[in-house]
Design a protein around this motif. Sequence first.
Motif, short mmCIF file in Angstrom:
data_model
loop_
_atom_site.label_atom_id
_atom_site.label_comp_id
_atom_site.label_asym_id
_atom_site.label_seq_id
_atom_site.Cartn_x
_atom_site.Cartn_y
_atom_site.Cartn_z
N ASP A 112 0.73 -1.12 0.12
CA ASP A 112 0.06 0.21 -0.02
C ASP A 112 0.96 1.28 0.02
O ASP A 112 0.32 2.17 -0.37
CB ASP A 112 -0.66 -0.11 1.23
N TYR A 113 1.98 1.29 0.46
CA TYR A 113 2.71 2.26 0.68
C TYR A 113 4.30 2.23 0.12
O TYR A 113 4.77 0.98 0.42
CB TYR A 113 2.97 2.74 2.26
N TRP A 114 5.03 3.31 -0.30
CA TRP A 114 6.18 3.06 -0.95
C TRP A 114 7.05 4.14 -0.69
O TRP A 114 6.49 5.44 -0.59
CB TRP A 114 6.00 3.03 -2.66
N GLY A 115 8.28 3.91 -0.57
CA GLY A 115 9.29 5.07 -0.21
C GLY A 115 9.68 5.51 -1.59
O GLY A 115 9.26 5.07 -2.81
N GLN A 116 10.58 6.45 -1.76
CA GLN A 116 10.96 7.24 -2.95
C GLN A 116 12.25 6.39 -3.88
O GLN A 116 12.73 6.52 -4.95
CB GLN A 116 11.39 8.63 -2.69
#
Length: 124
Positions: A112-116
Amino acid sequence: QVQLVESGGGLVQAGGSLRLSCAASGRTFSSYTMGWFRQAPGKEREFVAAISWSGGSTNYLDSVKGRFTISRDNAKNTVYLQMNSPKPEDTGVYYCAARSGAVPIASQYAYDYWGQGTQVTVSS
């Protein structure tokens, strides 16, 4: 909501070692399964490793088994990827990701969530 920030990337010689870190902010980090993915130039993003919320279950890409280790410190809201004996084919942008499910599965679509991302370059 979870914010993820990767660090630790850089240039490393083949056979060396490198440790990536992913710091998470937001609530209940310890309830998220965490994963590492990578994307090489001209290629699709692929799964590298994942770890369950408790750290008791892990999953690895076959080509990194025995060389890479994923771990987490829930007190520090951080997940790590220890890369030992990296190879040039491990070069790419490495992304940290989080999912609310309990199983450390490989599909990027479950996260659901991602870093750069952080760049890792392995020289021969």
